[in-house]
Structures are given as structure tokens and as C-alpha cells.
Design a protein around this motif. Structure first.
Motif, mmCIF file in Angstrom:
data_model
loop_
_atom_site.group_PDB
_atom_site.id
_atom_site.type_symbol
_atom_site.label_atom_id
_atom_site.label_comp_id
_atom_site.label_asym_id
_atom_site.label_seq_id
_atom_site.Cartn_x
_atom_site.Cartn_y
_atom_site.Cartn_z
ATOM 1 N N GLU A 174 0.822 -1.212 0.000
ATOM 2 C CA GLU A 174 0.000 0.000 0.000
ATOM 3 C C GLU A 174 0.854 1.260 0.000
ATOM 4 O O GLU A 174 0.533 2.240 -0.660
ATOM 5 C CB GLU A 174 -0.946 0.016 1.216
ATOM 6 N N TRP A 175 1.944 1.250 0.765
ATOM 7 C CA TRP A 175 2.836 2.405 0.812
ATOM 8 C C TRP A 175 3.476 2.621 -0.561
ATOM 9 O O TRP A 175 3.555 3.749 -1.054
ATOM 10 C CB TRP A 175 3.916 2.210 1.877
ATOM 11 N N ARG A 228 1.138 4.213 -3.090
ATOM 12 C CA ARG A 228 0.777 5.610 -2.803
ATOM 13 C C ARG A 228 1.979 6.556 -2.823
ATOM 14 O O ARG A 228 1.890 7.662 -3.321
ATOM 15 C CB ARG A 228 0.087 5.684 -1.434
ATOM 16 N N TYR A 244 -4.345 6.948 1.954
ATOM 17 C CA TYR A 244 -4.528 5.904 0.946
ATOM 18 C C TYR A 244 -5.810 6.022 0.143
ATOM 19 O O TYR A 244 -6.091 5.183 -0.709
ATOM 20 C CB TYR A 244 -4.477 4.531 1.629
#
Length: 179
Positions: free
Chosen positions: A105-106, A109, A173
Motif C-alpha cells: 500500500e505504501w 501511494r 490511501y
């Protein structure tokens, strides 16, 4: 960047994990005291400072109260040391031990730069620890021990934590529909 679905599915269900934490809390309260973690960082600083510069450590009432006897050989400190060790052994035992610096996820993004991730992780950890000590307890102390005792301050803390976590996740997010 592709998501590793093998490592995102839970090993045990949420209710089994909750039941396990509840049983650990019952044993901890029955044998010693409720669970709490953040004070042990203060204890570690106090013990280290007492070893390096005893007069300075002795002048701080906060450190003197927190680091009773100037030793880290306490139940609480061993409990805190057991958290990363337990996580390591659990990840190894379930085949989920990885050495990645950038969660999926990091990376989606904010990009794949490990330096940025480490700097923001440090800043976030510092702010979290400062807030925990300023608020008189951390998530384990308030949300596990405090809520189980129906402490009003812990119920307020837990509500505020969940609301701020949801807001932060949405801010960082978005709606989560990125693939």
C-alpha cells in the motif's frame, strides 16, 4: 507493483486472536498486573541514563518513578521484549517472514523509496510514543487493559484512536480501490 495475497490472508480468525489476547490479559491480571507497553521505553531510557550519567537520571522524578530500582529485569520489560521476538517466531513458523521495507500500500501511494518509508516510520513512531506517554498510556494499556476494566478514559481514547486511524488511512490511501 503487485500485492502478495499469500501474506495478507489471516493465519487465524479475528475472534480467535481476540480470545487469545483476552486470555493473556486474564492471566496477566491474575498473576501480576494489567498489560501496558509504552512505559517500558521510559524505563529503558532511565536505566540507560542511570548507567551513563547517574546524577542526571536521579534528578528526574519521572525517570525515578518509572524506572524503579534502575533495572530492566522486570516482568513488563520482558513482556515488551517478547513482542518482537514472538512476532518474529510467529512469522517464521507460518512461512510469512519476509524482508521488505516497503509494504504494498505504501509503495502504490508514495513510491518504492526505502529511505522515505524509514524516515516517516521513525517520525510516526516518535509521535505515537510521545502521545502515548503524554496521554498516560498506549494502545495496549488503554485498549486492552483499560477497556476491559471499562475505564472511561480508555473508552474515550479508543474511540478517538479508531476515528483518527480511519481519517488518517483515508487521507493517506484514499478509498483503497487502487490496483
Amino acid at each position: 507493483m503487485t500485492r502478495d495475497t499469500k501474506h495478507t490472508a489471516p493465519v487465524i480468525s479475528w475472534w480467535a486472536g481476540g480470545l487469545g489476547i483476552g486470555l493473556i490479559l486474564i492471566v496477566a491480571v491474575a498473576l501480576i498486573e494489567p498489560i501496558g507497553v509504552s512505559t517500558q521505553y521510559v524505563v529503558a531510557v532511565g536505566v540507560l541514563l542511570h548507567q551513563l550519567i547517574p546524577p542526571v537520571a536521579a534528578q528526574s522524578p519521572y525517570l525515578v518513578d518509572s524506572a524503579e530500582g534502575w533495572t530492566a529485569l522486570t516482568y513488563e520489560f520482558m513482556f515488551v521484549m517478547g513482542i518482537p521476538l514472538g512476532a518474529f517466531f510467529a512469522a517464521a513458523a507460518t512461512g510469512r517472514l519476509t524482508c521488505r521495507l516497503i509494504p504494498f500500500e505504501w509503495g502504490v501511494r508514495f513510491g518504492p523509496l526505502p529511505g522515505r518509508r524509514l524516515v516517516w516510520s521513525f517520525i510516526g513512531g516518535f509521535v505515537l510514543l510521545f502521545g502515548a506517554r503524554f496521554g498516560g498510556g498506549c494502545t495496549s494499556g488503554h485498549m486492552i487493559s483499560g477497556v476491559s476494566q471499562l475505564a472511561i478514559s480508555s473508552l474515550i481514547f479508543s474511540t478517538a484512536l479508531f476515528l483518527s486511524a480511519i481519517a488518517t488511512a483515508r487521507l493517506l490511501y484514499g478509498d483503497g480501490n487502487r490496483e
